[in-house]
Motif scaffolding. Structure first.
Motif, mmCIF file in Angstrom:
data_model
loop_
_atom_site.group_PDB
_atom_site.id
_atom_site.type_symbol
_atom_site.label_atom_id
_atom_site.label_comp_id
_atom_site.label_asym_id
_atom_site.label_seq_id
_atom_site.Cartn_x
_atom_site.Cartn_y
_atom_site.Cartn_z
ATOM 1 N N ASP A 220 -8.929 9.604 43.420
ATOM 2 C CA ASP A 220 -7.093 9.896 42.721
ATOM 3 C C ASP A 220 -7.119 9.401 41.742
ATOM 4 O O ASP A 220 -6.453 9.715 40.507
ATOM 5 N N THR A 221 -7.399 8.022 41.410
ATOM 6 C CA THR A 221 -7.442 7.850 40.331
ATOM 7 C C THR A 221 -7.965 7.889 38.943
ATOM 8 O O THR A 221 -7.187 8.169 38.363
ATOM 9 N N ASN A 222 -9.240 8.126 39.730
ATOM 10 C CA ASN A 222 -9.774 8.836 38.278
ATOM 11 C C ASN A 222 -9.300 10.062 37.799
ATOM 12 O O ASN A 222 -9.545 10.637 37.042
ATOM 13 N N GLY A 223 -8.956 10.447 38.837
ATOM 14 C CA GLY A 223 -8.316 12.222 38.405
ATOM 15 C C GLY A 223 -6.718 12.141 38.190
ATOM 16 O O GLY A 223 -6.912 13.257 36.782
ATOM 17 N N HIS A 224 -6.228 11.005 38.016
ATOM 18 C CA HIS A 224 -5.196 11.023 37.452
ATOM 19 C C HIS A 224 -5.675 10.412 35.544
ATOM 20 O O HIS A 224 -5.068 10.982 35.250
ATOM 21 N N ALA A 225 -6.665 9.502 35.603
ATOM 22 C CA ALA A 225 -6.670 8.752 34.815
ATOM 23 C C ALA A 225 -7.472 9.931 33.328
ATOM 24 O O ALA A 225 -7.156 9.624 32.333
ATOM 25 N N PHE A 226 -8.635 10.792 34.083
ATOM 26 C CA PHE A 226 -9.297 11.148 33.211
ATOM 27 C C PHE A 226 -9.360 12.493 33.494
ATOM 28 O O PHE A 226 -10.404 13.864 33.189
ATOM 29 N N GLY A 227 -8.350 13.525 34.417
ATOM 30 C CA GLY A 227 -8.734 14.003 34.821
ATOM 31 C C GLY A 227 -9.885 14.926 35.796
ATOM 32 O O GLY A 227 -10.868 14.351 35.812
ATOM 33 N N PRO A 228 -9.409 15.976 36.500
ATOM 34 C CA PRO A 228 -10.571 16.275 37.366
ATOM 35 C C PRO A 228 -11.472 17.098 36.912
ATOM 36 O O PRO A 228 -12.389 17.262 38.028
ATOM 37 N N HIS A 229 -11.785 17.643 35.593
ATOM 38 C CA HIS A 229 -12.989 17.822 35.313
ATOM 39 C C HIS A 229 -13.365 17.515 35.208
ATOM 40 O O HIS A 229 -15.140 16.909 34.393
ATOM 41 N N SER A 230 -13.470 15.570 34.555
ATOM 42 C CA SER A 230 -14.331 14.091 34.237
ATOM 43 C C SER A 230 -15.672 13.985 34.861
ATOM 44 O O SER A 230 -15.471 14.127 35.841
ATOM 45 N N ASP A 231 -16.043 13.312 34.061
ATOM 46 C CA ASP A 231 -17.240 13.135 35.061
ATOM 47 C C ASP A 231 -16.957 12.150 35.805
ATOM 48 O O ASP A 231 -17.642 11.337 37.004
ATOM 49 N N GLU A 232 -16.018 11.077 35.395
ATOM 50 C CA GLU A 232 -15.864 9.840 36.192
ATOM 51 C C GLU A 232 -15.311 10.649 37.517
ATOM 52 O O GLU A 232 -15.871 9.604 38.895
ATOM 53 N N TYR A 233 -14.291 11.975 37.722
ATOM 54 C CA TYR A 233 -14.172 12.517 39.103
ATOM 55 C C TYR A 233 -15.191 12.991 40.101
ATOM 56 O O TYR A 233 -15.475 12.954 40.762
ATOM 57 N N VAL A 234 -16.260 14.048 39.342
ATOM 58 C CA VAL A 234 -17.188 14.600 40.205
ATOM 59 C C VAL A 234 -17.953 13.597 40.200
ATOM 60 O O VAL A 234 -18.880 14.093 41.594
ATOM 61 N N ASN A 235 -18.726 12.310 39.649
ATOM 62 C CA ASN A 235 -19.412 11.204 40.557
ATOM 63 C C ASN A 235 -19.101 10.442 41.138
ATOM 64 O O ASN A 235 -19.386 10.197 41.784
ATOM 65 N N ASN A 236 -17.448 10.572 40.993
ATOM 66 C CA ASN A 236 -16.757 9.849 42.429
ATOM 67 C C ASN A 236 -16.854 10.914 43.972
ATOM 68 O O ASN A 236 -17.086 10.258 44.780
ATOM 69 N N VAL A 237 -16.780 11.903 43.944
ATOM 70 C CA VAL A 237 -17.155 13.527 44.786
ATOM 71 C C VAL A 237 -18.836 12.785 45.567
ATOM 72 O O VAL A 237 -18.863 12.739 46.187
ATOM 73 N N ALA A 238 -20.013 12.311 44.631
ATOM 74 C CA ALA A 238 -20.935 11.907 44.571
ATOM 75 C C ALA A 238 -21.407 10.235 45.466
ATOM 76 O O ALA A 238 -21.853 10.110 46.213
ATOM 77 N N HIS A 239 -20.318 10.052 44.830
ATOM 78 C CA HIS A 239 -20.074 8.579 45.361
ATOM 79 C C HIS A 239 -19.606 8.378 46.604
ATOM 80 O O HIS A 239 -20.542 7.397 47.301
ATOM 81 N N VAL A 240 -18.755 9.438 47.087
ATOM 82 C CA VAL A 240 -18.127 8.532 48.400
ATOM 83 C C VAL A 240 -19.131 9.798 48.817
ATOM 84 O O VAL A 240 -19.131 10.108 50.569
#
Length: 937
Positions: A220-240
């Motif tokens: 949620d925090t990465n999505g707010h900051a960088f958007g759900p298409h960003s590398d941060e959001y997508v890589n966070n999926v892998a992290h979870v």
């Protein structure tokens, strides 16, 4: 005689009270108290349950495949492997408001908070409720301080719900946020590691009916900051995904692979493409749901169903997709771990997720039905005890009484007719929910009737005051008659009768206020009926008959209904602006030829430029180049005004210096936006110097027009320039795309409208060979002033919807506030976003106040006319509000009503603000000087 201030006070109180009526009518609390908990009296499949909630995870972002190095790969290989080999999966459909607390309440408590919960989306629960955690033997929860405390607060035994939370300042929107999830995973690992040396903890962990809750906020925090298409959001999926895999291995090892652990993975809400959420857009309402472990159905690969275009490209078509409602998760968890179903839950047990005997499934669904039926019975008994003429809910009455239906289900189960029992349970659940709905809407006719009478009464109440005060200025109060006395006594009787009904039926205290206002308004209107009759007769005489009056009224109503329609289709505003651009073609020749030849062409060009913005999509990504361009244009035009205004003596030396200082602030704001955005894009965070500078500019630029009130000799155009430029730095600092360009075009169009209306009026004065009035003389309101009122209301709509859909929470990006704050602070962030929306409103309110003086009208007359007729729109939106259909429609309908309702209060408050902003400028003095100079020529 009523004073103006008394009228305004009544108007503010009335609209604040009636604003709440929408929640009393459509969204009364779903909570029912006094029920006995129910649980399945069979051995549950699991001793413990782990709930993983990935805050802000869209379903498609978990399930989809990503193109990397010419190959389709998943970012969640472990969870995908669960789908293929171990568990059941699907899409969990949420409801609005798609915020964190309402979503977690639906998952863990099994009921949907009413839509008004969006106003408290991050705060402690406003009412206590039962939950899976409360019914568990013990719950360990890990994650955000914004979510965990509300399930501990109000629990029957708060000590059995342990919370492990990181500090709130960890939630920084400028930094990569997967560390929040790492913190959660590490602390869960530490819990099990500590249990190896702590016998008491180990014993507690191995007890039955335990629940573990992991709130994973990184996405949620990465999505707010960088958007759900960003590398941060997508890589966070892998992290979870990786964190869950590691944790499951530790859990299974700790419990010796006993096969008694159930796992549920889901999300509270999704996220739109700009990194926001809150409304009912499918990107926000579709979340993943994956369950595996003890008692959970294994993958179904035989004739899999449930797929549609949404899941077509996930490469999961060979595995059955089982969609559920978000509230269904709570009874699923309660069934798996063998605890009481939360008593407030309205979720329906998803049998397709259970891998149990037919007896267990039938018993579980029966308990589910009993638990929902208990809520219906409590509501039924409450209404029966209070209603004067009680009418029961037909489908659960007489031969279909709940006791008979339950007895039938139990008989079917005893005879091992489990499928028939399940079907009858599903019918009973549906009827119970319909019954709850029936009693929830039981008083609708009564309440909607008095609310409608209240709105119509207010419109007539306000119009009567405007007509008496600003049209028939010499009309004296008449002497009371016998009919007047009868009206007064009848009003008292009616009010007491309504109060007795409300008291007898034990309705909420606010109902007394709802009933008071229509009686008060209609009593006053009937007592002063002669004023309205005289106005009607005058209109018939001046307009040439009944047909002309009807056409005029129809035109006014058509204009108001067009404004209503613009709430649904922003393009209507563009069409209206295009029509306004060609308005000069239909003006009298005197207005076309009088004054500067540039005025009308500039008006047309400005209208056409402004019309572009309401055609642009509300979903806009960050484009700092447009912000910089807008800032540069404002500085350039401001500098041109500085030269022109000084040359024509529109300002004195102090006014000149003020404009120059404002231009410096605007330039500095533009540089700050560019610098801050570059730093954020490079993942360097918000520079502290930039943050302090932004706050300093906000404070200094905003208070400038209040400190400098102008001089009596200042031209009103100079004052408008001072106010527009004062708010420009704040608009720039809160913009991410074309908002600054819109602000420039809007201010220009509003100012040109002021000049055009002034020219038309001056030409009318000249053509009628009227003497120039002194600065203290005002005229009465006339029918033509209704056009000015409608134009003001039109510009208000343009201000609201020019850069976004103010009725949708999701149309504004949190990126707008990152120049001021990046640590999660919903109150401050929401306040800044609201100020951004209101900035154009400040400008148009000031212009409207000046226009009243240019037209030789009392300063408050036009505003009171707006206040009197605006509730025609409010009545529309009152009946448009719905609590059924798509959740996008529900949320939007509520937003529209609230905007229309609050508009009156904004108008009243901002008029006073406009008077303060206008300062000491004598508008009539400057206009009269212009008229005198023309007469001398």
């Amino acid at each position: 005689m009523r004073s103006r201030n008394a009228l305004l006070l009544v108007g503010v109180v009335f609209h604040l009270v009636y604003l709440w009526s929408i929640f009393d009518i459509y969204f009364t609390s779903p909570l029912v108290h006094g029920m006995t908990p129910h649980a399945v009296e069979l051995e549950p499949p699991a001793d413990r349950l782990f709930l993983f909630v990935a805050d802000g995870l869209r379903a498609d972002k978990l399930y989809q495949l990503y193109d990397e190095e010419n190959a389709n790969v998943t970012k969640a290989p472990y969870l995908r492997d669960i789908i293929r080999k171990e568990g059941t999966w699907g899409v969990s459909h949420t409801r609005v408001p798609t915020e964190s607390r309402p979503g977690h309440v639906a998952i863990i408590a099994g009921f949907y908070e009413d839509v008004s919960a969006v106003t408290t989306g991050w705060t402690m629960n406003p009412v206590n409720f039962d939950s899976v955690f409360n019914q568990s033997h013990h719950t360990w929860s890990f994650g955000s301080p914004d979510i965990l405390p509300m399930f501990q607060h109000g629990a029957s035994d708060p000590s059995k719900i342990e919370t492990f939370m990181y500090p709130s300042d960890f939630e920084d929107f400028t930094a990569e946020a997967s560390n929040l999830d790492t913190w959660v995973f590490d602390h869960v690992k530490d819990l099990f590691q500590n249990a190896t040396a702590d016998k008491e903890l180990k014993s507690l962990l191995k007890a039955k009916k335990n629940v573990f809750f992991l709130h994973l906020l990184g996405l949620d925090t990465n999505g707010h900051a960088f958007g759900p298409h960003s590398d941060e959001y997508v890589n966070n999926v892998a992290h979870v995904d990786k964190g869950i895999k590691e944790l499951v291995e530790i859990i299974e090892k700790f419990y010796g692979h006993d096969g008694k652990t159930s796992y549920v993975f889901t999300a509270d809400h999704g996220m739109n493409n700009r990194g926001g959420h809150g409304d009912g857009h499918p990107d926000n309402t579709r979340t993943p749901i994956i369950a595996w472990g003890a008692g959970v159905q294994k993958p179904n690969t035989v004739h899999p169903t449930g797929h549609d275009d949404f899941s077509a490209e996930w490469d999961l078509n060979s595995y059955q997709r089982n969609d559920i409602k978000q509230a269904d998760i709570a009874p699923l968890m309660a069934s798996l771990v063998g605890i009481n179903y939360p008593v407030n839950s309205i979720g329906e047990l998803p049998l397709q997720y259970l891998d149990q005997t037919p007896l267990f499934k039938a018993q579980s669904l029966l308990v589910n039905a009993k638990q929902i039926l208990a809520q219906y019975e409590v509501k039924h008994d409450e209404k029966q005890a209070t209603e004067l003429f009680f009418k029961p809910f037909g489908p659960l009455s007489k031969d279909h009484s709940p006791a008979v239906l339950l007895q039938t289900v139990e008989g079917l189960i005893q005879h091992e007719k489990y499928i028939e029992a399940e079907n009858l349970c599903l019918q009973l659940i549906e009827m119970s929910l319909d019954g709850l709905r029936y009693f929830q809407t039981y008083d609708w006719l009564f309440l909607r009737s008095i609310i409608t009478l209240g709105y119509i009464g207010w419109c007539l109440f306000g119009l009567e005051f405007v007509i008496r005060t600003y049209v028939f200025t010499n009309d004296n109060d008449k002497q009371p008659t016998v009919i007047d006395s009868f009206i007064s006594y009848a009003s008292i009787v009616a009010l007491l009768g309504l109060f007795w009904i409300i008291y007898r039926q034990q309705m909420p205290p606010m109902y007394y206020a709802y009933a008071f206002f229509p009686v008060y308004f209609w009593r006053d209107v009937l007592l002063r009926r002669d004023i309205l009759i005289k106005a009607l007769q005058g209109g018939l005489q001046s307009s040439g008959g009944t047909v002309s009056v009807l056409l005029l009224v129809a035109s006014i109503l058509a204009g108001l209904e067009t404004l209503v329609y613009s709430y649904f289709r922003r393009e209507i505003l563009s069409a209206a602006l295009i029509l306004a651009a060609i308005w000069p073609l239909f003006m009298p020749s005197s207005a076309k030829n009088e004054g500067s030849p540039l005025l009308l062409p500039l008006w047309s060009m400005s209208c056409l430029a402004t019309s572009v913005f309401t055609l642009l999509p509300v979903e806009k990504g960050e484009d700092i180049r447009l912000v910089v361009l807008g800032g540069a244009i404002i500085v350039a035009v401001g500098a041109a005004w500085l030269y022109f205004g000084h040359k024509n003596n529109y300002m004195n030396a102090s006014g000149y210096n003020l404009i120059a200082f404002e231009l410096i602030l605007i330039a500095a704001s533009t540089v700050l936006v560019y610098s801050t955005s570059s730093s954020l894009q490079q993942r360097n965070g918000l520079p502290l110097l930039n943050q302090y500078a932004s706050w300093a500019i906000l404070i200094v630029s905003t208070i400038l027009p209040f400190i400098y009130g102008g001089n009596a000799g200042d031209h009103f155009l100079h004052r408008i320039a001072v106010i527009s430029l004062a708010f420009a730095p704040l608009m720039i600092l809160l913009s991410i795309s074309y908002e600054v360009l819109f602000y420039f075009c809007f201010c220009s169009t509003a100012t040109l409208w002021l000049l055009v209306e002034g020219r038309i009026y001056q030409c009318d004065v000249t053509s009628n060979q009227k003497t120039v009035k002194s600065s203290s003389t005002t005229r009465s309101l006339q029918l033509r002033d209704v056009r000015t009122t409608l134009m003001f209301m039109f510009f208000v709509n343009v201000a609201f919807f020019g850069t976004g859909n103010v009725a949708s929470l999701g149309s504004f990006s949190l990126q707008s506030v990152y120049r001021f704050v990046t640590i999660f602070n919903p109150a401050l962030m929401g306040c800044l976003l609201i100020i951004k929306v209101l900035i154009p409103f400040f400008i148009i309110s000031t212009v409207y106040g000046i226009l009243a003086q240019i037209l030789d009208l009392p300063s408050f007359s036009l505003f009171l006319l707006v206040v009197s007729i605006n509730d025609v729109q409010t009545i529309n939106f009152f009946y448009f509000v719905t609590d059924y259909g798509s959740w996008l429609e529900i949320g939007t309908s509520i937003s529209h009503f609230c905007i229309a309702e609050l508009f009156i209060i904004f108008t009243i408050c901002l008029f006073w603000l406009g008077q303060v902003l206008l300062g000491k400028v004598n508008v009539r003095h400057t206009v009269n000087e212009s008229l005198q100079s023309k007469k001398s020529q």
